[in-house]
Design an enzyme around this catalytic site. Structure first.
Site, mmCIF file in Angstrom:
data_model
loop_
_atom_site.group_PDB
_atom_site.id
_atom_site.type_symbol
_atom_site.label_atom_id
_atom_site.label_comp_id
_atom_site.label_asym_id
_atom_site.label_seq_id
_atom_site.Cartn_x
_atom_site.Cartn_y
_atom_site.Cartn_z
ATOM 1 C CG ASP A 45 -8.866 -3.341 -4.332
ATOM 2 O OD1 ASP A 45 -8.328 -2.786 -3.351
ATOM 3 O OD2 ASP A 45 -9.680 -4.276 -4.218
ATOM 4 N NE ARG A 70 -9.052 7.139 0.833
ATOM 5 C CZ ARG A 70 -9.826 8.069 0.286
ATOM 6 N NH1 ARG A 70 -9.617 9.336 0.522
ATOM 7 N NH2 ARG A 70 -10.819 7.714 -0.477
ATOM 8 N NE ARG A 84 -10.214 6.906 -3.820
ATOM 9 C CZ ARG A 84 -11.504 7.094 -3.716
ATOM 10 N NH1 ARG A 84 -12.142 7.818 -4.610
ATOM 11 N NH2 ARG A 84 -12.183 6.585 -2.722
ATOM 12 C CE1 TYR A 103 -12.941 -7.952 1.626
ATOM 13 C CE2 TYR A 103 -11.118 -8.947 0.421
ATOM 14 C CZ TYR A 103 -11.588 -8.067 1.390
ATOM 15 O OH TYR A 103 -10.700 -7.307 2.110
ATOM 16 N NE ARG A 117 -4.074 -1.801 0.246
ATOM 17 C CZ ARG A 117 -5.249 -1.855 0.853
ATOM 18 N NH1 ARG A 117 -5.650 -0.859 1.603
ATOM 19 N NH2 ARG A 117 -6.033 -2.880 0.676
HETATM 20 O O1 1CP Z 1 0.372 0.819 -3.749
HETATM 21 C C1 1CP Z 1 -0.400 -0.039 -3.276
HETATM 22 O O2 1CP Z 1 0.031 -1.061 -2.718
HETATM 23 C C2 1CP Z 1 -1.853 0.193 -3.328
HETATM 24 C C3 1CP Z 1 -2.581 -0.672 -4.311
HETATM 25 C C4 1CP Z 1 -3.580 -1.617 -3.663
HETATM 26 C C5 1CP Z 1 -3.368 -2.961 -3.351
HETATM 27 C C6 1CP Z 1 -2.069 -3.744 -3.464
HETATM 28 C C7 1CP Z 1 -4.919 -1.309 -3.360
HETATM 29 C C8 1CP Z 1 -5.601 -0.007 -3.555
HETATM 30 N N1 1CP Z 1 -5.522 -2.465 -2.926
HETATM 31 C C9 1CP Z 1 -4.596 -3.478 -2.894
HETATM 32 C C10 1CP Z 1 -4.819 -4.873 -2.552
HETATM 33 C C11 1CP Z 1 -5.935 -5.234 -1.634
HETATM 34 N N2 1CP Z 1 -7.210 -4.770 -1.634
HETATM 35 C C12 1CP Z 1 -5.820 -6.220 -0.636
HETATM 36 C C13 1CP Z 1 -4.596 -7.052 -0.400
HETATM 37 C C14 1CP Z 1 -3.596 -6.277 0.370
HETATM 38 C C15 1CP Z 1 -3.913 -6.067 1.823
HETATM 39 O O3 1CP Z 1 -4.084 -7.072 2.525
HETATM 40 O O4 1CP Z 1 -3.954 -4.920 2.229
HETATM 41 C C16 1CP Z 1 -7.054 -6.325 0.004
HETATM 42 C C17 1CP Z 1 -7.426 -7.251 1.135
HETATM 43 C C18 1CP Z 1 -7.929 -5.396 -0.628
HETATM 44 C C19 1CP Z 1 -9.356 -5.169 -0.337
HETATM 45 C C20 1CP Z 1 -9.570 -3.744 0.031
HETATM 46 N N3 1CP Z 1 -9.651 -2.733 -0.892
HETATM 47 C C21 1CP Z 1 -9.671 -3.180 1.321
HETATM 48 C C22 1CP Z 1 -9.596 -3.973 2.634
HETATM 49 C C23 1CP Z 1 -10.950 -4.117 3.259
HETATM 50 C C24 1CP Z 1 -10.982 -5.152 4.376
HETATM 51 O O5 1CP Z 1 -11.448 -6.262 4.109
HETATM 52 O O6 1CP Z 1 -10.539 -4.847 5.491
HETATM 53 C C25 1CP Z 1 -9.837 -1.798 1.169
HETATM 54 C C26 1CP Z 1 -10.007 -0.761 2.230
HETATM 55 C C27 1CP Z 1 -9.816 -1.530 -0.239
HETATM 56 C C28 1CP Z 1 -9.887 -0.206 -0.904
HETATM 57 C C29 1CP Z 1 -8.573 0.294 -1.380
HETATM 58 N N4 1CP Z 1 -7.786 -0.375 -2.310
HETATM 59 C C30 1CP Z 1 -6.673 0.356 -2.585
HETATM 60 C C31 1CP Z 1 -6.749 1.580 -1.810
HETATM 61 C C32 1CP Z 1 -5.727 2.691 -1.846
HETATM 62 C C33 1CP Z 1 -7.933 1.515 -1.059
HETATM 63 C C34 1CP Z 1 -8.385 2.587 -0.057
HETATM 64 C C35 1CP Z 1 -9.617 3.301 -0.414
HETATM 65 C C36 1CP Z 1 -9.614 4.324 -1.506
HETATM 66 O O7 1CP Z 1 -8.632 4.931 -1.935
HETATM 67 O O8 1CP Z 1 -10.751 4.608 -1.917
#
Ligand code: 1CP
Length: 343
Positions: free
Chosen positions: A72, A27, A36, A147, A23
């Protein structure tokens, strides 16, 4: 290209320990928050030029040794026939949870070139222009299934665990189509230029080793085994996986990602010398002031003990609210403390 990241993944000697952050785009960055304001997260993922721009930001700002494609794990689910959105402050939400034979039968396997051409375009563009290796990624079948079955984030994934035990044939059909899709997706990313891939099985730490072995390992090892001929490092990561680490290695990983709950040296003892290890600083320490960061990073580097095959990372993703300057200083600290003359 600077390849200390790829060398460390292969357990070759490096001039400095490589570092990148899960990540590392997101954010905590003012530039990302500004983007965003104008675009939804999935909209960014589906626009190659925006995804590439966001991918580059942390490389330019932090000096990390690898880029990870901005996307994502839910991106491939929509073309498979799943109504999915990412809800502010929640995460992925699935319109109709997948819990029945009918729902699984409606899924179709991902065909990356036709279904997610924007991902391949972003990978091609980045691979041709970045001066650090690009990591492609996918959610692993268990975490994606979690999910789909729960319909969204969950505390313990109890419904998913109940389904695997109660309806194993349905479970295997679901794992089959997800596994086939993930393998094709990761192969396509490597063919488009990704220099390594990470399989995120973020929530698999909710399983016992026996259940992991029985219900998940076959699907994940088919994926990692199916990528082996490509010759790129395969990083296998999950949260809370202390008891699962040797099994996650056995699935075919060349690098095992470890969270902060297991000290790095103990994780490595469990894994043996045949794999590289990625981690393991607690991301919360980055919110605790520079002294705590120095202490925490020092402990991780001490536990790694300079052996070849350490990729410095956090134990999970960068938390919102993290100061970008702390990340920048942490990259420098890791590089300075691990500099090897003649490396
Ligand atoms: O540079 C980077 O690494 C960011 C790119 C990235 C990655 C690798 C995003 C953007 N998502 C992911 C993978 C991801 N998404 C995972 C695996 C990694 C981890 O364990 O953190 C998972 C479980 C998700 C699912 C997801 N998407 C969640 C988790 C929810 C939960 O179950 O607790 C969330 C909050 C998101 C939204 C998201 N995806 C990415 C960002 C920057 C965000 C935040 C929200 C946004 O910007 O609107």
């Amino acid at each position: 290209m600077e390849d200390r990241f790829l060398k460390a993944c292969r357990r070759e000697p490096v001039d400095r320990t490589p570092v990148w952050f899960m990540r590392q785009a997101g954010r905590y960055q003012p530039e990302y928050r500004a983007l965003r304001e104008r675009h939804g997260i999935l909209e960014i993922c589906r626009a190659p030029e925006l995804a590439a721009e966001v991918t580059r930001l942390p490389v330019e700002q932090l000096g990390v040794d690898a880029a990870i494609l901005f996307s994502d794990i839910v991106v491939p689910l929509a073309p498979m026939g799943v109504g999915v959105e990412i809800r502010e402050g929640v995460g992925p939400v699935v319109a109709e949870p997948v819990r029945s034979e009918r729902a699984v039968a409606r899924l179709r396997a991902l065909e990356p070139a036709e279904d997610v051409p924007f991902v391949m375009e972003a990978v091609r563009e980045l691979a041709g222009t970045l001066d650090v290796p690009l990591i492609g990624f996918s959610g692993a079948p268990f975490t994606l299934a979690a999910y789909l079955v729960e319909g969204g984030p969950s505390r313990s994934y109890a419904r998913t665990r109940a389904l695997m035990h109660g309806e194993p044939s349905l479970w295997w059909r679901l794992m089959g189509i997800l596994g086939e899709s993930v393998l094709a997706y990761l192969r396509a990313q490597v063919e488009a230029g990704a220099a390594a891939v990470q399989l995120f099985d973020s929530w698999v730490g909710n399983l016992s080793p026996d259940d992991y072995e029985a219900f998940v390992l076959p699907a994940s090892s088919r994926i990692l085994g199916g990528l082996a001929d490509l010759g790129v490092p395969l990083i296998h990561f999950g949260v809370g996986t202390g008891e699962l680490l040797p099994l996650m290695r056995d699935a075919g990983a060349t690098v095992v990602g470890v969270d902060w709950r297991v000290p790095l040296d103990r994780a490595w003892d469990r894994l043996g010398d045949g794999v590289a290890v990625q981690g393991t600083l607690d991301p919360a320490v980055l919110l605790a002031g520079w002294k705590a960061v120095e202490r925490g990073a020092g402990a991780v580097l001490g536990a790694a003990g300079g052996r070849p095959g350490h990729v410095f990372n956090l134990g999970h993703g960068v938390l919102p609210g993290t100061d970008p300057d702390v990340l920048r200083r942490l990259v420098d600290l890791v590089h300075e403390r691990t500099e090897r003359v003649g490396g």
